[in-house]
Design a protein around this motif. Structure first.
Motif, PDB file in Angstrom:
ATOM      1  N   GLU A  99      -5.703  14.344  33.762  1.00 55.33           N
ATOM      2  CA  GLU A  99      -4.184  15.632  33.236  1.00 55.33           C
ATOM      3  C   GLU A  99      -4.521  15.493  31.636  1.00 55.33           C
TER       4      GLU A  99
ATOM      5  N   TYR B 230      -4.126  13.474  40.706  1.00 56.70           N
ATOM      6  CA  TYR B 230      -4.355  14.105  39.712  1.00 56.70           C
ATOM      7  C   TYR B 230      -2.997  14.573  39.149  1.00 56.70           C
TER       8      TYR B 230
ATOM      9  N   THR C 163      -7.171   4.144  29.807  1.00 51.62           N
ATOM     10  CA  THR C 163      -7.014   2.822  30.272  1.00 51.62           C
ATOM     11  C   THR C 163      -7.739   2.801  31.638  1.00 51.62           C
ATOM     12  N   SER C 164      -8.921   3.066  31.923  1.00 48.62           N
ATOM     13  CA  SER C 164      -9.457   3.158  33.317  1.00 48.62           C
ATOM     14  C   SER C 164     -10.649   3.518  33.564  1.00 48.62           C
TER      15      SER C 164
ATOM     16  N   VAL D 293     -11.587  11.536  37.057  1.00 51.32           N
ATOM     17  CA  VAL D 293     -10.535  10.149  37.216  1.00 51.32           C
ATOM     18  C   VAL D 293      -9.020  10.636  37.132  1.00 51.32           C
ATOM     19  N   ALA D 294      -7.903  10.445  37.363  1.00 54.19           N
ATOM     20  CA  ALA D 294      -6.908  10.410  37.145  1.00 54.19           C
ATOM     21  C   ALA D 294      -6.435  11.064  35.308  1.00 54.19           C
ATOM     22  N   GLU D 295      -6.288   9.968  34.944  1.00 50.73           N
ATOM     23  CA  GLU D 295      -5.807  10.275  33.801  1.00 50.73           C
ATOM     24  C   GLU D 295      -6.324  11.106  32.767  1.00 50.73           C
TER      25      GLU D 295
ATOM     26  N   PRO E 218      -2.096   3.728  33.851  1.00 46.45           N
ATOM     27  CA  PRO E 218      -3.155   4.476  34.255  1.00 46.45           C
ATOM     28  C   PRO E 218      -2.657   3.785  36.099  1.00 46.45           C
TER      29      PRO E 218
ATOM     30  N   GLU F 102     -10.847  -0.036  37.606  1.00 48.85           N
ATOM     31  CA  GLU F 102     -10.235  -0.858  36.875  1.00 48.85           C
ATOM     32  C   GLU F 102      -9.125  -0.131  36.170  1.00 48.85           C
ATOM     33  N   VAL F 103      -8.563  -0.556  36.242  1.00 53.74           N
ATOM     34  CA  VAL F 103      -7.173  -0.699  35.065  1.00 53.74           C
ATOM     35  C   VAL F 103      -6.921  -1.472  34.277  1.00 53.74           C
ATOM     36  N   LYS F 104      -6.075  -1.170  33.164  1.00 59.03           N
ATOM     37  CA  LYS F 104      -5.438  -1.703  32.035  1.00 59.03           C
ATOM     38  C   LYS F 104      -4.823  -2.038  32.301  1.00 59.03           C
TER      39      LYS F 104
END
Ligand SMILES: Cc1cc2nc3c(=O)[nH]c(=O)nc-3n(C[C@H](O)[C@H](O)[C@H](O)COP(=O)(O)OP(=O)(O)OC[C@H]3O[C@@H](n4cnc5c(N)ncnc54)[C@H](O)[C@@H]3O)c2cc1C
Ligand SMILES: Nc1ncnc2c1ncn2[C@@H]1O[C@H](COP(=O)(O)O)[C@@H](O)[C@H]1O
Lengths: 285, 313
Positions: B74, B98, B174-175, B69-71, A175, A204-206
């Motif tokens: 994507e 992104y 992941t986010s 959110v970017a992920e 992330p 919040e990112v892991k």
């Protein structure tokens, strides 16, 4: 070290205080022996100094870099500062500075080491390396180094690409938190406040993750003379893109680099009333 | 193959940046589809469908995309990328966030912030804070391009494309979006306003910025700022105009108490008319201003307000 960034107000008094603080912290016990403290990787790019007036070469192939002052990309100074602060707070165990560029990029790494990074990796290249190739090299370095956090600048002020950090995150499958304004690091995640078009956003990112810095994340320190001396003894590993199996041949063809259309200064007006009259004449009021 | 444009919106309204990116996309010569990714955003898709030159709108309406959110963007864009030759997004903070992920996964370089389409594979983009313009040609493979929207006119709302729903893609998980603090303003958006009045360090305080706001209200203008004014806390980060802030190109830009550093000029020098008020006659801003007034802003701005009131503004 000089820093003339007019965007930051810094007096010599506060600078020397900061230096004294650096000394204390570097000598102190804060950064050693902390279990599960993290490794932070900071890519730093050698770019034309932000104060230099850029000129395009007469043959329109590139910008003239001969005898021009070069410095660390300002956003990368912010990245190094953030990483070093994490170390000082005991949240990071090691800060590794990486630069991809010509032999002189070792100076950029030295600057990072003088600010408090522990060691450097210089990946020596010739000619321009596009962000995608930089990201691929950084990915290979991350595979080997296994950092918990990578902090890049949001943008290099030469190519103004604003993409390397994001590309790296994607290649790693990690992330990202771009345009960071504030970072709170926890054991397995990071809470990051980001500067976005409408204001601020918190994500919040892991971990592991990639973060890119914005201007107001922190105010980078001056390196003190003793720390500059100490930095000379810190190790810098020298590598080549081939060591990482990355082909840096440009994928885009630069056909031309030209001067933008020049804007001419106009007239001075004497009064507010005259200013308004002129703006009305120009049809914009 | 067609070109895919990723829409900029806030789930309620389609941003002007999308219409401008569509204009750039139509210049690539192929058909143009628009992807609207968001949550409860069918009104946005309907607006996108009206843009001239758009052949189809893809609507991914899912909680995953509420904040782009970017992920998640994507994986969604990659799930659709196979059908496209080129993927364009406006160079907003969302697009910048992104789009490079998509380029990296497609193993293609991203061409950032184009200001001109020279040919379907050749673009102009500013580098070095706009002090040089680079003409670049893309190689084989997909093109991933972000668009500096001030350089393109918005596509007209004369079209009538179909809206097709597309499935949400996988969530890397992941986010997580935690929250946001958005500036609220009745004034037009900085990047879309016809008039922008910006203040710099010369304003001295947040309180004094209200002087500019009063003028802005009379002129239906947006308020901007230099980095120094933002760093000093006079206004929030979203006001910053410049190389690393917002790029604006209004009909009229009024710079008040701003010296004119290259990083600031990079964000406003394409404005049609530039006026500057600065007490230092040597300030670099005067070298590019069409109309310069050497004056103390604390005298000039109240006067300006008075004159505008006289004019019935
Ligand atoms: C990496 C990097 C990125 C940057 N990005 C940006 C960016 O995106 N945008 C940006 O703006 N800057 C940016 N900067 C900062 C830029 O270099 C300048 O520091 C900044 O633009 C200066 O802001 P200013 O003109 O308000 O302040 P100053 O340069 O301090 O100028 C203040 C001006 O106000 C005038 N003034 C003072 N009092 C009065 C008065 N009473 N009446 C009239 N005039 C008065 C003064 O004469 C002076 O000209 C960046 C810098 C770096 C290093
Ligand atoms: N050659 C390089 N060496 C080290 N870091 C780099 C290099 N190029 C880009 N970066 C990093 O990526 C960030 C964004 O650069 P860019 O995508 O080129 O605007 C920079 O602020 C650096 O942190």
């Amino acid at each position: 070290m000089h820093r003339t960034n007019s965007g930051r107000l810094k007096t010599s008094v506060s600078a020397s205080l900061a230096d004294a603080r650096d000394e204390l912290l570097i000598a102190g016990p804060f950064s050693q022996g902390i279990s599960n403290a993290m490794k932070v990787l900071v890519p730093v790019k050698r770019v034309i100094d932000y104060n230099v007036k850029v000129r395009v070469k007469a043959d329109q192939t590139a910008v003239d870099l001969a005898n021009v002052k070069m410095s660390m990309n300002p956003f990368d100074e912010i990245a190094v500062e953030e990483a070093v602060r994490l170390k000082e707070k005991g949240k990071a165990s090691e800060v590794v500075a990486v630069s991809i560029g010509p032999a002189q990029a070792s100076e950029t790494i030295r600057t990072a080491l003088a600010m408090g990074a522990d060691r450097g990796i210089l990946v020596k290249t010739q000619g321009e390396v596009e962000p995608l190739a930089v990201a691929k090299i950084l990915k290979a370095i991350c595979d080997a180094e296994k950092p918990d956090l990578v902090i890049t600048g949001k943008q290099a002020i030469d190519d103004d690409s604003n993409q390397t950090g994001q590309m790296l995150a994607a290649l790693l499958g990690w992330p990202q938190a771009t345009f960071a304004h504030k970072l709170e690091l926890e054991a397995a995640s990071a809470k990051v406040e980001r500067e976005i078009d409408g204001g601020l956003q918190t994500l919040e990112v892991k971990l592991p993750a990639v973060m890119t810095t914005d201007l107001r994340l922190n105010e980078p320190r001056y390196a003190s003379l003793p720390n500059i001396m100490k930095a000379k003894k810190k190790p810098i590993d020298e590598k080549t893109p081939a060591d990482y199996g990355v082909d840096t041949t440009p994928r885009l063809k630069v056909l031309k680099v030209s001067e933008p259309p020049k804007r001419q200064g106009g007239v001075k007006v004497k009064t507010v009333a005259e200013l308004l009259a002129r703006l009305k004449d120009a049809g914009v009021l | 193959m067609a070109t895919l444009v990723i829409a900029e919106h806030d789930n309620k309204t389609l941003k002007d940046a999308t219409a401008k990116t569509v204009t750039a996309a139509t210049q690539l010569g192929a058909g143009v589809h628009v992807l609207v990714a968001g949550q409860n955003c069918s009104a946005v898709a309907a607006a996108a469908a009206k843009l001239a030159g758009v052949g189809k709108v893809l609507l991914a309406d899912d909680a995953l995309y509420a904040k782009m959110v970017a992920e998640t963007m994507e994986t969604l864009i990659l799930s659709l990328a196979g059908g496209y030759d080129a993927i364009l997004a406006p160079a907003t903070t969302n697009g910048k966030n992104y789009l490079p992920r998509v380029a990296a996964k497609l193993d293609t370089p991203q061409i950032s912030e184009i200001v001109k389409v020279v040919a379907p594979d050749t673009f102009e983009r500013p580098i070095y804070a706009g002090n040089a313009i680079q003409t670049v040609q893309a190689g084989a493979g997909k093109k991933v391009v972000s668009v500096r929207t001030t350089a393109f006119k918005p596509a007209a709302a004369t079209g009538s494309a179909a809206v097709e729903k597309v499935a949400a893609a996988s969530d890397p998980g992941t986010s997580k979006f935690v929250g946001e603090e958005l500036s609220k303003s009745e004034r037009p958006e900085l990047t879309a306003a016809k008039i922008v009045i910006s203040g710099g360090r010369g304003l001295q305080s947040a309180e004094n910025f209200k002087l500019l706001e009063k003028i802005a209200d009379k002129l239906h203008a947006a308020v901007g700022a230099s980095r120094a004014a933002v760093d000093a806390g006079f206004v929030t980060n979203d006001y910053q105009v410049g190389q690393t802030g917002k790029i604006v190109a209004p009909d009229l830009y009024i710079a008040v108490g701003i010296s004119g550093a290259i990083q600031h000029l990079a964000g406003m020098k394409d404005s049609k008319v530039i006026a500057a008020i600065n007490k230092d006659e040597e300030a670099p801003i005067f070298q590019i201003a069409d109309f310069g007034l050497v004056a103390d802003l604390f005298k000039a701005i109240p006067e300006l307000e008075e004159e505008l009131t006289k004019l019935g503004a």
